[in-house]
Design a protein around this motif. Structure first.
Motif, PDB file in Angstrom:
ATOM      1  N   TRP A 155       0.806  -1.216   0.000  1.00 34.65           N
ATOM      2  CA  TRP A 155       0.000   0.000   0.000  1.00 34.65           C
ATOM      3  C   TRP A 155       0.845   1.273   0.000  1.00 34.65           C
ATOM      4  N   GLY A 156       2.048   1.229   0.613  1.00 32.64           N
ATOM      5  CA  GLY A 156       2.810   2.460   0.852  1.00 32.64           C
ATOM      6  C   GLY A 156       3.848   2.802  -0.183  1.00 32.64           C
ATOM      7  N   ARG A 157       3.853   2.127  -1.329  1.00 41.67           N
ATOM      8  CA  ARG A 157       4.950   2.322  -2.290  1.00 41.67           C
ATOM      9  C   ARG A 157       4.998   3.741  -2.870  1.00 41.67           C
ATOM     10  N   ASP A 158       3.863   4.459  -2.896  1.00 41.98           N
ATOM     11  CA  ASP A 158       3.850   5.787  -3.518  1.00 41.98           C
ATOM     12  C   ASP A 158       3.959   6.931  -2.518  1.00 41.98           C
ATOM     13  N   LEU A 159       4.085   6.617  -1.216  1.00 47.29           N
ATOM     14  CA  LEU A 159       4.254   7.684  -0.230  1.00 47.29           C
ATOM     15  C   LEU A 159       5.578   8.404  -0.439  1.00 47.29           C
ATOM     16  N   ALA A 160       5.575   9.707  -0.218  1.00 51.45           N
ATOM     17  CA  ALA A 160       6.823  10.473  -0.324  1.00 51.45           C
ATOM     18  C   ALA A 160       7.869   9.922   0.636  1.00 51.45           C
ATOM     19  N   PHE A 161       7.446   9.505   1.826  1.00 53.43           N
ATOM     20  CA  PHE A 161       8.380   8.968   2.815  1.00 53.43           C
ATOM     21  C   PHE A 161       9.078   7.717   2.300  1.00 53.43           C
ATOM     22  N   ASN A 162       8.439   6.984   1.401  1.00 51.47           N
ATOM     23  CA  ASN A 162       8.992   5.723   0.909  1.00 51.47           C
ATOM     24  C   ASN A 162       9.647   5.826  -0.460  1.00 51.47           C
ATOM     25  N   LYS A 163       9.625   6.970  -1.081  1.00 46.29           N
ATOM     26  CA  LYS A 163      10.241   7.104  -2.395  1.00 46.29           C
ATOM     27  C   LYS A 163      11.739   6.838  -2.309  1.00 46.29           C
ATOM     28  N   GLY A 164      12.213   5.900  -3.115  1.00 46.52           N
ATOM     29  CA  GLY A 164      13.630   5.562  -3.090  1.00 46.52           C
ATOM     30  C   GLY A 164      14.001   4.577  -2.008  1.00 46.52           C
ATOM     31  N   ARG A 165      13.006   4.058  -1.286  1.00 46.59           N
ATOM     32  CA  ARG A 165      13.261   3.078  -0.229  1.00 46.59           C
ATOM     33  C   ARG A 165      12.654   1.730  -0.631  1.00 46.59           C
ATOM     34  N   HIS A 166      13.198   0.656  -0.041  1.00 43.55           N
ATOM     35  CA  HIS A 166      12.668  -0.693  -0.261  1.00 43.55           C
ATOM     36  C   HIS A 166      12.610  -1.017  -1.755  1.00 43.55           C
ATOM     37  N   ASN A 167      13.734  -0.850  -2.418  1.00 39.30           N
ATOM     38  CA  ASN A 167      13.786  -0.996  -3.874  1.00 39.30           C
ATOM     39  C   ASN A 167      13.972  -2.438  -4.339  1.00 39.30           C
ATOM     40  N   LEU A 168      14.525  -3.282  -3.503  1.00 41.03           N
ATOM     41  CA  LEU A 168      14.885  -4.641  -3.913  1.00 41.03           C
ATOM     42  C   LEU A 168      13.679  -5.580  -3.875  1.00 41.03           C
ATOM     43  N   ASP A 169      13.657  -6.546  -4.784  1.00 40.25           N
ATOM     44  CA  ASP A 169      12.551  -7.512  -4.828  1.00 40.25           C
ATOM     45  C   ASP A 169      12.677  -8.580  -3.749  1.00 40.25           C
ATOM     46  N   GLU A 170      13.907  -8.887  -3.350  1.00 42.30           N
ATOM     47  CA  GLU A 170      14.107  -9.934  -2.342  1.00 42.30           C
ATOM     48  C   GLU A 170      15.256  -9.570  -1.421  1.00 42.30           C
ATOM     49  N   VAL A 171      15.039  -9.798  -0.139  1.00 50.95           N
ATOM     50  CA  VAL A 171      16.081  -9.666   0.876  1.00 50.95           C
ATOM     51  C   VAL A 171      16.166 -11.020   1.573  1.00 50.95           C
ATOM     52  N   ARG A 172      17.314 -11.650   1.490  1.00 49.54           N
ATOM     53  CA  ARG A 172      17.466 -13.007   2.020  1.00 49.54           C
ATOM     54  C   ARG A 172      18.600 -13.045   3.042  1.00 49.54           C
ATOM     55  N   TYR A 173      18.400 -13.851   4.084  1.00 50.92           N
ATOM     56  CA  TYR A 173      19.422 -14.075   5.098  1.00 50.92           C
ATOM     57  C   TYR A 173      19.756 -15.560   5.121  1.00 50.92           C
TER      58      TYR A 173
END
Length: 604
Positions: free
Chosen positions: A240-258
């Motif tokens: 839901w939050g992908r278009d918020l100004a606060f989130n622009k340029g954040r959480h760009n990767l499709d997968e984060v793995r450990y």
């Protein structure tokens, strides 16, 4: 880049200090809230200043972790949850800007409202906010989450919840918390509490560890995982939050793995073999000497150094004062004297890393080592003078070794031990008046290779004093269980400090943690003066009081001799595949815990 980040830091701190004396009343709800003064960004900001709003989406990052995990509920005391889960899958009402000492902007909440005295805070949710299953985030979810976390969640949530006089839903999307205790940070703390889905937990025991992950509203959901081996977080295409100004340029990767490995050495070998794509190096000597493998030489692996302006924090061996051998400050000082920092630093890091001088060193909030307290700082400490340890008011600085044998400090340590009732017998064994020998155990995670090396050198250094120290290594799950129960003599402790210390200081050093399990007060300190300084900084309305109280707290902690300090770094070292990029405009916090992968992206 380095001069850029420090210039940004100076500007931000100048605003912070100059505005601290004038905290305006909030007549209407606002898009953000600052601990002091006004937020730097206007309501119509486009993105956070350190994020790249044009960053491409896609790609993945693979981290390596030593240890394991056995639970997917990171909000309780039981079990060990994967690193990164909370920040990737769960959101809060407000989000932090790491380019300001302590300012929060609307995330799940579109606005925040409080009064000049900050006796309450009211949040209004965004109508579009959704959980990952598509259901709306409601005021009832917020109310249930805060109450549940504050009553049966991890102890770190308890202190703030006890300061809530009332919690109520005030509108279709609004919830209000009224406070029973003066604490100017509380509106911000409430804004940073995770919001969970109430209906998921109906008929279930929230306090039990589980492999059913809490449903959150964050950018990622949990994909495939095997406990103790790996866990994958995948981008929610309907976030839901992908278009918020606060989130622009954040959480760009499709997968984060450990991926999980036995120890740090195996993690590094996995990185060299290409099994993981990013590695955080904490050893300066290793950074200079062991990064000449083929992938680095070919340019496939890039070495990045990220400067920061945050306090050093504390990193070292913490002594558990619940144990009788460490209850006397003279014994603790002797333990610090016996630690030959200069020799160990040279052996482990090549001697390049500066020593941690105090908990808030490397910042405007740190005390001046060796200098006596004066001015407002002295004024705050004076009522407690009779009960303070030597050095708090007079000045305290860490000892410096005089060579490989450290003779001068060993002599000083022997004298202090004798004053505390410990003397060596004819065989050189240190005993007290009852004939009890001075022995203790250093408890470490079996994956902490560098710290194990330090511990072994320290054990040898203690032998001339007649002290027998042993080393016990256990897995990460056992380590969590034992440190939560304070079942150790000495262990490794890291506490990162920010430019806006607040309620977390109670959790770190508060008296409740002496007996209540699960706090971060590993040393077991119970110092009324420290509590008074925390209360003062929490309610400071002027920069003078805030900085003076933090300086005074820094003095109490450092002169308490609870920790044998190691070293810190003025920049972070990240080695990563060349496709992983980060913004050139760095915030004052530099490489904060979520910096990678928060604002990173992948580009071929």
């Amino acid at each position: 880049m380095k001069h850029q980040i420090f210039a940004t830091f100076r500007t931000a701190m100048a605003v912070f200090l100059l505005s601290a004396t004038a905290i305006p009343a909030f007549a209407t709800p606002k898009h953000a809230i600052a601990m002091y003064g006004e937020p730097a960004l206007p309501p119509d900001f486009v993105s956070l200043p350190y994020a790249n709003p044009d960053a491409p989406a896609g790609g993945r990052i693979v981290f390596g972790e030593s240890g394991s995990f056995d639970s997917l509920n990171p909000f309780i005391l039981k079990g060990r949850a994967p690193w990164g889960q909370t920040g990737l899958t769960t959101e809060t009402l407000l989000g932090r800007s790491y380019d300001e000492p302590f300012t929060l902007y609307g995330l799940l909440a579109e606005s925040v409202d409080t009064d000049d005295a900050r006796t309450y805070v009211e949040f209004t949710l965004r109508p579009e906010a959704q959980f990952s299953d598509g259901s709306p985030v409601t005021a009832e979810d917020v109310l249930w989450s805060f109450q549940t976390l504050g009553t049966v969640g991890h102890p770190r949530y308890l202190n703030s919840w006890t300061k809530i006089a009332s919690a109520e839903i005030t509108g279709p999307r609004s919830v209000k918390f009224t406070f029973n205790t003066p604490d100017r940070e509380l509106p911000l703390i409430m804004g940073l509490r995770p919001v969970l889905k109430k209906s998921q937990w109906e008929g279930k025991d929230f306090t039990e560890s589980t492999l059913e992950a809490p449903i959150g509203s964050g950018p990622y959901t949990i994909g495939k995982f095997e406990t103790g081996r790996f866990i994958s977080f995948v981008k929610n295409p309907n976030w839901w939050g992908r278009d918020l100004a606060f989130n622009k340029g954040r959480h760009n990767l499709d997968e984060v793995r450990y991926d999980y490995f036995g120890d740090d050495g195996v993690v590094f070998e996995a990185f060299k073999a290409g099994e993981i794509t990013s590695y955080r190096e904490t050893n300066a000597a290793k950074w200079d000497q062991q990064y000449n493998f083929p992938a680095v030489q070919s340019g496939e692996i890039v070495k990045s150094e990220i400067p920061h302006s945050r306090p050093s924090g504390i990193d070292g061996f913490v002594m558990n004062t619940r144990r009788p051998q460490f209850a006397d400050w003279r014994v603790r000082q002797a333990m610090i004297l016996a630690f030959n920092f200069e020799q160990i630093n040279t052996t482990v890091t090549g001697g390049t890393a500066p020593r941690i001088q105090s908990y808030f060193s490397n910042s405007v909030l740190g005390m001046e080592p060796g200098a006596p307290a004066s001015g407002r700082e002295l004024e705050l400490l004076q009522p407690f003078a009779a009960d303070l340890l030597p050095g708090v008011i007079e000045g305290y600085a860490l000892p410096v070794a005089d060579g490989a044998t450290n003779r001068k400090n060993i002599r000083a340590a022997k004298k202090l031990l004798e004053e505390a009732g410990w003397t060596a017998d004819s065989a050189g064994v240190l005993k007290n008046a009852k004939g009890k020998t001075f022995t203790f155990d250093i408890l470490l995670n079996n994956g902490a290779a560098e710290v194990i090396t330090i511990a072994n050198m320290y054990i040898e250094a203690l032998k001339p004093l007649g002290i027998t120290a042993t080393l016990t290594t256990i897995d990460s799950a056992q380590m969590t269980e034992r440190t939560n129960a304070y079942d150790f003599d000495m262990t490794h402790m890291i506490r990162n400090m920010s430019l806006s210390p607040g309620n977390e200081q109670n959790f770190y050093w508060g008296a409740a943690g002496v007996t209540e399990p699960g706090s971060r007060n590993l040393m077991g300190m119970n110092v009324p003066a420290a509590q008074a300084m925390i209360d003062t900084l929490l309610n400071a309305k002027s920069q003078e009081d805030f900085i003076a109280a933090t300086h005074a707290l820094d003095r109490i902690l450092t002169a308490g001799r609870y920790v044998v300090p190691f070293w810190y770094e003025k920049f972070s070292r990240l080695a990563h595949v060349k496709g992983l990029k980060y913004p050139s405009n760095l915030p004052i916090y530099g490489d904060w815990p979520g910096f990678q992968p928060d604002v990173w992206w992948f580009q071929q």
